[in-house]
Every structure is written in C-alpha cells, then in structure tokens.
Write an enzyme that holds these catalytic residues in place. Structure first.
Site, PDB file in Angstrom:
ATOM      1  N   LYS A  52       2.083 -10.138   9.415  1.00 27.56           N
ATOM      2  CA  LYS A  52       1.100  -9.889  10.483  1.00 27.56           C
ATOM      3  C   LYS A  52       1.099 -11.046  11.482  1.00 27.56           C
ATOM      4  O   LYS A  52       1.097 -10.835  12.699  1.00 27.56           O
ATOM      5  CB  LYS A  52      -0.306  -9.708   9.872  1.00 27.56           C
ATOM      6  N   GLN A  96      -7.398 -11.032   4.099  1.00 27.47           N
ATOM      7  CA  GLN A  96      -6.456 -10.243   3.301  1.00 27.47           C
ATOM      8  C   GLN A  96      -7.059  -9.913   1.937  1.00 27.47           C
ATOM      9  O   GLN A  96      -7.516 -10.789   1.219  1.00 27.47           O
ATOM     10  CB  GLN A  96      -5.135 -11.028   3.138  1.00 27.47           C
ATOM     11  N   ASP A 119      -9.732  -4.905  11.153  1.00 30.14           N
ATOM     12  CA  ASP A 119      -9.291  -4.103   9.997  1.00 30.14           C
ATOM     13  C   ASP A 119     -10.106  -2.809   9.901  1.00 30.14           C
ATOM     14  O   ASP A 119      -9.763  -1.909   9.145  1.00 30.14           O
ATOM     15  CB  ASP A 119      -9.451  -4.902   8.700  1.00 30.14           C
TER      16      ASP A 119
END
Ligand code: NAD
Length: 291
Positions: A52, A96, A119
């Site tokens: 990412k 994460q 997200d």
C-alpha cells in the site's frame, strides 16, 4: 471465458490518479497523504502494508508508515491514531488488521476520524454506505465494483450469491450489489458457515462472490454455465517450489470453475490489486474533499 484482470484495471486507476496528482502539484496544492499503522511483525500484514505504501509513492501520494510493537497498549495506539486525526496534512488513516488480542478492533476503528476513514470500516461510514449516502466504501468491495464497472458487467436484475458475511468483504459487497445503482440492483443471497444447501444456492447464481478464506472451496459443479465469479480469497498454502515457501490460493477452484464462467477473477491478480486501487481512490477523495 474472460479474465477480469485486476492488475490491468488497477494500473489504469493508478495512472489516472498519477496524472491528477501531477496537476495538483503544478497548481501548488497539497498531494494526498496516507498514514498506515502497522502493529507487530505479522508477515502477511507487512506485505500488505508495504504494498500500500509503495503504491502511494508510485503515483505521487505522500505516505507515512508508523510501525508499533505488538505489546503496545490500546491507549498508546489510540494516541497515535489521534495524532494522525489532528495532523492536517494526513488525509487517510489505515490501521492494518488483525490487531493483537489485547487491543479492541472496534475501539481502534471508531478512533479514526470519519473524514480520514479510507478503509471505510467506521460504523458511521458503514451506516452512510447502507443508506446510499456519500461515504468511503470498504476497499475490497469498492475494488470489486470498479472491476465490474470496467468490464461493463451487467448486474441489474441478476442474482448475486455472496459466500461469507464478514464486515470487511461479504456483508458490504452484499449491500453494494443490492443498492439502486450501477453496479448494483442485484437480488442478493448471503451465505455463511451455517447455510445449508450452499451448492443449490450457488447453482442459481448469475454472479458469485467467494469470500470465505477456504482454498478452492467453490468447484465447477457448484457454478452454472455463464456465471460471473469473483474470487476474494487469499490463503497462503505451503509450496516448496517457491522461494517464499508458500503460494497464494483463492477460494475458487479455478481449473474446474473457469471453463463454466463468462467472467472470472484470477488469484493472484484479480481482487487483490483492486483493493489497493480502491484504497488509493478513497485517499484521493479524502484529500480533495478538503479543497
Ligand atoms: P472472515 O474469516 O472474516 O469471514 C469468512 C466468512 O466466510 C464468514 O462469514 C463465514 O461465515 C464464512 N464461511 C466460512 N466457512 C464457510 C463455509 N464452509 N461455507 C460458507 N461460508 C463460510 O474472512 P474475510 O476477512 O471476509 O476474508 C475472506 C477471504 O478473503 C480470506 O481469504 C481473506 O484473506 C481474503 N481477503 C482478500 C482481500 C483482497 O484484497 N483480495 C481482502 C480481504 C480479505
């Protein structure tokens, strides 16, 4: 059978964002900035986060990787998140997952400012998505929509069967495919680990999204001729022929399913790269929303 090439579509999204960022730079405006928080040393998480961060850099976004030890307290992690919330230059924050057991995933997700929730996991983002209001869509379902859109797959009036009901994939994609929009307007059946007659249900599907995390679960005898099959699964299986010692398997038994499909995503190179493209799109949106 046509492959839904996530690598290719993801590249197209990135190329488009790269040129938009270049224009912003010329105009003297700030560029999108993603902060990624990685806790501990989980191999898969390390791979996802570095991919990412690298993707951000490739297209001219700023990125900040915050590495924290796996014994960090929940309070200290929330403090780091709040620093990112307060930092005007940071547009998007991702933590994460999975987190160490002593940290509440829910508290962490709710600790992220909704305007930076790239997200799309915050309950407010989810609620807005359910009501069809502007919201950051969770990256994997959003990536699937971008893929369907790119290949102009007809979804209206189709029966979509989703296998899996997680908050990050199964449930949100079921909502998005059911909305009154394109891609959407499907009649959706959501299956899970307690669903009986899964094979019979899959055989009625025009579109199948397999998101359960069981390698090669969906086999050719469960798929009707001409179906569109989206394979979300990513499972590491031991493979001595690989330098890493493992290879990646999807939830679809490609060998038996592909010949029956009109369209299918490969693993790797399908939904995975689209998830990153979608995250970049959300970070771009978070940045320009401040203009
Ligand atoms: P999860 O473990 O949170 O959820 C799995 C879901 O599958 C559950 O709802 C469960 O009820 C259902 N399920 C399990 N066994 C089943 C069975 N035998 N029959 C029917 N349903 C069953 O998983 P998740 O986070 O949604 O991820 C699913 C898979 O997708 C994993 O392999 C994960 O690594 C992968 N994934 C890929 C991406 C990507 O970018 N490609 C992103 C997220 C997750």
């Amino acid at each position: 059978m046509q492959l839904l090439d996530g690598k290719l579509v993801s590249q197209a999204v990135r190329d488009d964002l790269r040129s938009k960022v270049a224009v912003r730079l010329q105009q003297g405006r700030k560029v999108p900035h993603l902060a990624a928080i990685l806790i501990g040393n989980n191999g898969a998480s390390e791979t996802y986060v570095s991919s990412k961060v690298r993707s951000c850099e490739e297209i001219g976004f700023r990125s900040t990787l915050i590495r924290l030890p796996d014994d960090i307290s929940e309070e200290a992690l929330l403090f780091h998140i709040d620093e990112c919330n307060q930092d005007f230059d940071i547009d998007g924050i991702l933590v994460q997952l999975p987190l160490p057991k002593h940290i509440s995933e829910q508290k962490v997700i709710e600790g992220i400012f909704v305007g930076k929730d790239v997200d799309g996991f915050h309950p407010e983002s989810v609620g807005r998505m359910v009501q069809g209001l502007p919201a950051f869509l969770p990256a994997t379902p959003y990536g699937i929509l971008l893929l369907l859109e790119h290949y102009r797959i007809e979804t209206k009036g189709k029966h979509a069967v989703i296998i899996g009901r997680s908050n990050i994939v199964g449930r949100p994609i079921s909502i998005l495919l059911n909305r009154n929009d394109y891609p959407g307007n499907c009649t959706v059946t959501v299956c899970h680990s307690h669903t009986p007659n899964l094979k019979d249900i899959c055989l009625q599907a025009d579109i199948i999204v397999a998101a359960l995390g069981r390698p090669a679960f969906l086999t050719g005898d469960m798929v009707r001729e001409g179906a569109v099959v989206i394979d979300v699964g990513i499972t590491r299986v031991p493979d001595s022929s690989k330098k890493s010692g493992f290879s990646i398997r999807g939830d679809v038994d490609f060998e038996t399913v592909a010949p029956r499909c009109s369209h299918i995503t490969p693993v790797p190179g399908g939904v995975g790269p689209m998830t990153i493209a979608a995250l970049l799109m959300n970070t771009w949106q978070a940045c320009i929303a401040k203009d």
